[in-house]
Design a protein around this motif. Structure first.
Motif, PDB file in Angstrom:
ATOM      1  N   GLY A 193      20.070  50.880  53.042  1.00 24.54           N
ATOM      2  CA  GLY A 193      19.368  49.609  53.170  1.00 24.54           C
ATOM      3  C   GLY A 193      20.211  48.402  52.839  1.00 24.54           C
ATOM      4  N   SER A 194      21.440  48.621  52.432  1.00 26.79           N
ATOM      5  CA  SER A 194      22.297  47.474  52.131  1.00 26.79           C
ATOM      6  C   SER A 194      23.733  47.756  52.572  1.00 26.79           C
ATOM      7  N   VAL A 195      24.454  46.667  52.739  1.00 29.23           N
ATOM      8  CA  VAL A 195      25.886  46.806  53.035  1.00 29.23           C
ATOM      9  C   VAL A 195      26.631  46.703  51.714  1.00 29.23           C
ATOM     10  N   THR A 196      27.408  47.710  51.407  1.00 32.79           N
ATOM     11  CA  THR A 196      28.169  47.697  50.160  1.00 32.79           C
ATOM     12  C   THR A 196      29.641  47.476  50.467  1.00 32.79           C
ATOM     13  N   GLY A 197      30.206  46.516  49.776  1.00 33.30           N
ATOM     14  CA  GLY A 197      31.634  46.244  49.943  1.00 33.30           C
ATOM     15  C   GLY A 197      32.423  47.078  48.945  1.00 33.30           C
ATOM     16  N   PHE A 198      33.491  47.679  49.431  1.00 33.38           N
ATOM     17  CA  PHE A 198      34.345  48.498  48.564  1.00 33.38           C
ATOM     18  C   PHE A 198      35.665  47.752  48.463  1.00 33.38           C
ATOM     19  N   LEU A 199      35.851  47.069  47.340  1.00 36.10           N
ATOM     20  CA  LEU A 199      36.936  46.102  47.251  1.00 36.10           C
ATOM     21  C   LEU A 199      37.996  46.472  46.251  1.00 36.10           C
ATOM     22  N   GLY A 200      39.189  46.060  46.561  1.00 41.04           N
ATOM     23  CA  GLY A 200      40.303  46.284  45.652  1.00 41.04           C
ATOM     24  C   GLY A 200      41.571  45.888  46.371  1.00 41.04           C
ATOM     25  N   PRO A 201      42.620  45.580  45.620  1.00 42.06           N
ATOM     26  CA  PRO A 201      43.869  45.203  46.288  1.00 42.06           C
ATOM     27  C   PRO A 201      44.452  46.390  47.036  1.00 42.06           C
ATOM     28  N   ASN A 202      45.415  46.122  47.902  1.00 41.84           N
ATOM     29  CA  ASN A 202      46.087  47.215  48.609  1.00 41.84           C
ATOM     30  C   ASN A 202      46.685  48.166  47.588  1.00 41.84           C
ATOM     31  N   GLY A 203      46.516  49.466  47.828  1.00 45.45           N
ATOM     32  CA  GLY A 203      47.084  50.443  46.919  1.00 45.45           C
ATOM     33  C   GLY A 203      46.183  50.770  45.743  1.00 45.45           C
ATOM     34  N   PHE A 219      39.972  38.222  41.632  1.00 39.90           N
ATOM     35  CA  PHE A 219      41.388  38.242  41.260  1.00 39.90           C
ATOM     36  C   PHE A 219      41.561  38.652  39.800  1.00 39.90           C
ATOM     37  N   GLN A 220      40.682  38.101  38.932  1.00 44.90           N
ATOM     38  CA  GLN A 220      40.767  38.450  37.510  1.00 44.90           C
ATOM     39  C   GLN A 220      40.490  39.937  37.296  1.00 44.90           C
ATOM     40  N   LEU A 221      39.526  40.454  38.062  1.00 44.43           N
ATOM     41  CA  LEU A 221      39.152  41.859  37.900  1.00 44.43           C
ATOM     42  C   LEU A 221      40.246  42.802  38.379  1.00 44.43           C
ATOM     43  N   THR A 222      40.988  42.359  39.374  1.00 46.97           N
ATOM     44  CA  THR A 222      41.903  43.299  40.013  1.00 46.97           C
ATOM     45  C   THR A 222      43.366  42.985  39.790  1.00 46.97           C
ATOM     46  N   SER A 223      43.662  41.912  39.074  1.00 47.05           N
ATOM     47  CA  SER A 223      45.063  41.518  38.989  1.00 47.05           C
ATOM     48  C   SER A 223      45.843  42.454  38.081  1.00 47.05           C
ATOM     49  N   GLY A 251      42.870  52.423  40.803  1.00 51.59           N
ATOM     50  CA  GLY A 251      42.143  53.686  40.910  1.00 51.59           C
ATOM     51  C   GLY A 251      40.910  53.780  40.032  1.00 51.59           C
ATOM     52  N   GLN A 252      40.523  52.659  39.379  1.00 55.36           N
ATOM     53  CA  GLN A 252      39.356  52.716  38.506  1.00 55.36           C
ATOM     54  C   GLN A 252      38.321  51.667  38.903  1.00 55.36           C
ATOM     55  N   THR A 253      37.053  51.945  38.602  1.00 54.75           N
ATOM     56  CA  THR A 253      35.999  50.988  38.918  1.00 54.75           C
ATOM     57  C   THR A 253      36.048  49.822  37.942  1.00 54.75           C
ATOM     58  N   MET A 254      36.111  48.585  38.468  1.00 53.69           N
ATOM     59  CA  MET A 254      36.123  47.407  37.621  1.00 53.69           C
ATOM     60  C   MET A 254      34.741  46.758  37.578  1.00 53.69           C
ATOM     61  N   TYR A 255      34.013  46.827  38.668  1.00 50.42           N
ATOM     62  CA  TYR A 255      32.670  46.247  38.719  1.00 50.42           C
ATOM     63  C   TYR A 255      31.909  46.970  39.800  1.00 50.42           C
ATOM     64  N   TYR A 256      30.621  47.158  39.569  1.00 49.21           N
ATOM     65  CA  TYR A 256      29.833  47.806  40.593  1.00 49.21           C
ATOM     66  C   TYR A 256      28.396  47.335  40.450  1.00 49.21           C
ATOM     67  N   GLY A 257      27.876  46.647  41.437  1.00 49.76           N
ATOM     68  CA  GLY A 257      26.528  46.099  41.371  1.00 49.76           C
ATOM     69  C   GLY A 257      26.340  45.043  42.443  1.00 49.76           C
ATOM     70  N   GLN A 261      26.055  44.440  48.031  1.00 46.60           N
ATOM     71  CA  GLN A 261      26.534  45.092  46.815  1.00 46.60           C
ATOM     72  C   GLN A 261      28.057  45.153  46.878  1.00 46.60           C
ATOM     73  N   VAL A 262      28.674  45.241  45.731  1.00 50.41           N
ATOM     74  CA  VAL A 262      30.125  45.469  45.733  1.00 50.41           C
ATOM     75  C   VAL A 262      30.519  46.530  44.720  1.00 50.41           C
ATOM     76  N   VAL A 263      31.531  47.279  45.115  1.00 48.86           N
ATOM     77  CA  VAL A 263      32.221  48.160  44.178  1.00 48.86           C
ATOM     78  C   VAL A 263      33.640  47.623  44.163  1.00 48.86           C
ATOM     79  N   ILE A 264      34.096  47.178  42.993  1.00 52.06           N
ATOM     80  CA  ILE A 264      35.449  46.636  42.916  1.00 52.06           C
ATOM     81  C   ILE A 264      36.315  47.603  42.126  1.00 52.06           C
ATOM     82  N   ILE A 265      37.399  48.038  42.736  1.00 50.00           N
ATOM     83  CA  ILE A 265      38.291  48.954  42.018  1.00 50.00           C
ATOM     84  C   ILE A 265      39.693  48.364  41.930  1.00 50.00           C
ATOM     85  N   SER A 266      40.385  48.800  40.912  1.00 48.24           N
ATOM     86  CA  SER A 266      41.763  48.394  40.732  1.00 48.24           C
ATOM     87  C   SER A 266      42.472  49.512  39.996  1.00 48.24           C
TER      88      SER A 266
END
Lengths: 316, 291
Positions: free
Chosen positions: A33-43, A294-298, A209-215, A202-207
């Motif tokens: 029911g929603s589009v979830t973004g799976f985000l993180g820098p390259n690699g 950027f702060q979450l993934t830098s 190889g670990q989850t930084m934020y999800y919600g 929704q977003v799942v932010i990883i950096s």
């Protein structure tokens, strides 16, 4: 068989390639029911995670399931999940229609479905052309068409905007949103938040190889405090007046402006008027999601500024 | 399973590879057949001259009854089956090279299903190549041989059988090797070099060194050639009267079956190689991370 829930569940997923840890103890769920973004820098491990979810890469530990099942337990996976992956190839001398007919047969859907998805992605006129002559954007559309062949409940897209022209991106955005609104699950990866900001709920932010934020993306926006930037005639007088009014988070910026948090611009202007301070400029700072991202993934591949040029020891 | 077989079949018919490889296959087969007939005829002409009287006395038949073209038929089949071998080798390596393997695995219940479907479809193609090879070799031989040199209908049937079986097995061997070495150019060059040059060089080396050649009959090329070569030697001997042991060794060499076991044992030995190659390729493909 699978439970038909449309749920993607990743639990404690880890993948080591030799000494390199691509994904480390990753957990998140994606609801229909929603589009979830799976985000993180390259690699960051996005592609590896998606490939583990799709049974293409075997996890070192942990599980990734769709509809409560691992990929190889889905029975007819093409009817449950469709995927657009990076480096997903086409035979250059096979036509678009034939490409789709091959996989229509594999999934077990009628050949007419091939023409339907071609029209859906806007490739109907190129159906009988060999894929070798396609532009990057056309190939990406064909990849989307292939993913849609089995009318799947779950759609997984890895960096789908790569190679798409602005028109294609706009089309994809609308398409994915309406697809999710039908109660289906859409997971879309990107290394740019701005690229998917308008598409995802929704977003799942990883950096690293670990989850930084999800919600929900909205929660992430609210985490950022709003600030009022003001250029007064007398910085000291305005700051004092604000403090007397109970506003304590005041910061002086290098350009001479004051950054005031926790109040709106109207409040700041009123205080300035009462204190007899002129206001030359005032603005509310926009919520800058990219900065949070950027702060979450830098730090993963933090580059250094170039070292100043120094002549070394001459020609000894 | 039927779905995947249809998908694999469509993969092979929607690109030009099948006919692109079939053209050189039939050219080699036809050329080999024509040459077999010509050489067979030249050989008979030569041996029919005075010098051969002693030989024909020894064998108990006159040279014009010798079916020398049979040896060329075996050689032509052996050479032409390199093309179905290449066709098979591209089945998995081609998909990995072009990265279509991702979509293939995403649309199949399991990788086992994919490999099984490929095996069935390529066995069919192996048979088609085998029939084409036999047909064109036969056409060539018939055009250039005198009728006395041609096998009877039973002989043709036997030749067709071993030609088709060897073509199917070569295709399967190719699939396995292609899965083990997922580099299209690499695996094609390696297989061609091995079947056309390397093992023959080993055979030559053994011959020069005077060591027994029996070991060659247990190698991939030696065993698959033994399949066709031994049938040809049997067919030749059935019409050649009494032949001394030393002569048989020479005949086997002519037939490309030097050091090989009987045709069915050779077939089983090569089947063993196919099982090793295919099983290895299967196991590797089943566990491989597709990144």
């Amino acid at each position: 068989m699978h439970d038909g829930s449309g749920l993607i569940a990743v639990q404690n997923l880890t993948k080591q390639f030799g000494s390199v840890t691509a994904v480390q103890n990753l957990s998140f769920t994606v609801s229909p029911g929603s589009v979830t973004g799976f985000l993180g820098p390259n690699g960051a491990g996005k592609t590896t995670t998606l490939r583990m979810l799709l049974g293409l890469v075997t996890p070192t530990s942990g599980t990734a399931t769709i509809n409560g099942r691992q990929f190889h337990q889905l029975g007819q996976p093409g009817r449950v999940v469709g995927a657009v992956l990076e480096a997903q190839g086409f035979h250059p001398r096979r036509t678009a229609r034939n490409h789709l007919r091959v996989y229509a047969a594999a999934i077990g859907v009628p050949d007419t479905q091939a023409d339907q998805v071609l029209s859906l992605v806007g490739l109907a006129t190129a159906a009988d052309r060999a894929v070798g002559g396609f532009s990057l954007g056309m190939k990406q559309r064909l990849a989307v068409a292939t993913a849609l062949l089995g009318d799947p409940q779950v759609l997984v897209l890895d960096e789908p905007a790569n190679g798409l022209d602005p028109e294609g991106i706009a089309w994809l955005r609308t398409f994915l949103q309406s697809y999710a609104r039908m109660g289906r699950t859409v997971l879309i990866s990107s290394h740019l938040l701005a690229e998917v900001e308008q598409t995802v709920d929704q977003v799942v932010i990883i950096s690293r190889g670990q989850t930084m934020y999800y919600g929900p993306l909205e929660h992430l926006r609210q985490q950022q405090q709003r600030r009022v930037l003001v250029q007064p005639s007398d910085v000291g007088a305005l700051a004092t007046a604000l403090r007397e009014g109970g506003v304590l988070t005041i910061e002086q910026l290098v350009d001479g402006r004051l950054a005031v948090s926790g109040v709106d611009s109207k409040h700041v202007a009123d205080v300035a008027l009462r204190a007899g301070v002129s206001v030359y400029g005032i603005q509310e700072e926009q919520v800058d999601l990219e900065r949070i991202f950027f702060q979450l993934t830098s730090g993963q591949y933090a580059g250094q500024a170039p070292a100043p040029y120094q002549q070394q020891g001459g020609w000894a | 399973m039927g779905n995947l077989v249809q998908a694999e079949l469509r993969k092979t018919t929607t690109t030009g590879l099948w006919w692109g490889l079939l053209i050189p296959t039939v050219l080699v087969a036809l050329g080999g057949g024509l040459l077999s007939g010509l050489i067979g005829r030249a050989f008979v002409d030569l041996t029919s001259s005075a010098d051969a009287e002693q030989l024909s006395e020894m064998l108990g038949v006159t040279p014009d009854q010798w079916k020398f073209s049979l040896f060329g038929i075996a050689r032509s089949i052996n050479l032409a089956t390199v093309f179905p071998l290449i066709f098979g080798a591209l089945a998995v390596s081609g998909e990995i090279g072009r990265r279509t393997i991702t979509t293939t695995f995403l649309t199949a219940p399991s990788r086992m299903h994919t490999m099984l479907a490929k095996m069935l479809v390529y066995a069919l193609w192996g048979a088609i190549y085998g029939l084409a090879i036999m047909g064109f070799v036969a056409l060539g031989v018939v055009l250039t041989s005198s009728s006395g040199q041609l096998p009877d209908s039973g002989g043709w049937a036997m030749l067709t059988l071993v030609c088709v079986v060897s073509s199917i097995l070569m295709t399967m061997f190719g699939i396995g090797l292609g899965a083990l070495i997922p580099n299209t150019a690499g695996v094609v060059v390696l297989l061609t070099m091995y079947f056309v040059v390397i093992e023959n060089a080993v055979l030559l080396g053994l011959r020069i060194a005077g060591t027994p050649e029996t070991v060659v009959g247990f190698l991939p090329n030696g065993s698959v050639n033994g399949l066709t070569g031994s049938v040809v030697v049997d067919l030749f001997l059935s019409k050649a009267g009494v032949v001394p042991e030393e002569a048989i060794t020479f005949l086997r060499m002519f037939a490309g079956a030097g050091g090989a076991q009987s045709w069915w044992l050779s077939g089983l030995i090569f089947l063993g190689w196919v099982a090793v190659a295919f099983g290895g390729g299967w196991a590797l493909t089943a566990r491989k991370d597709i990144t």
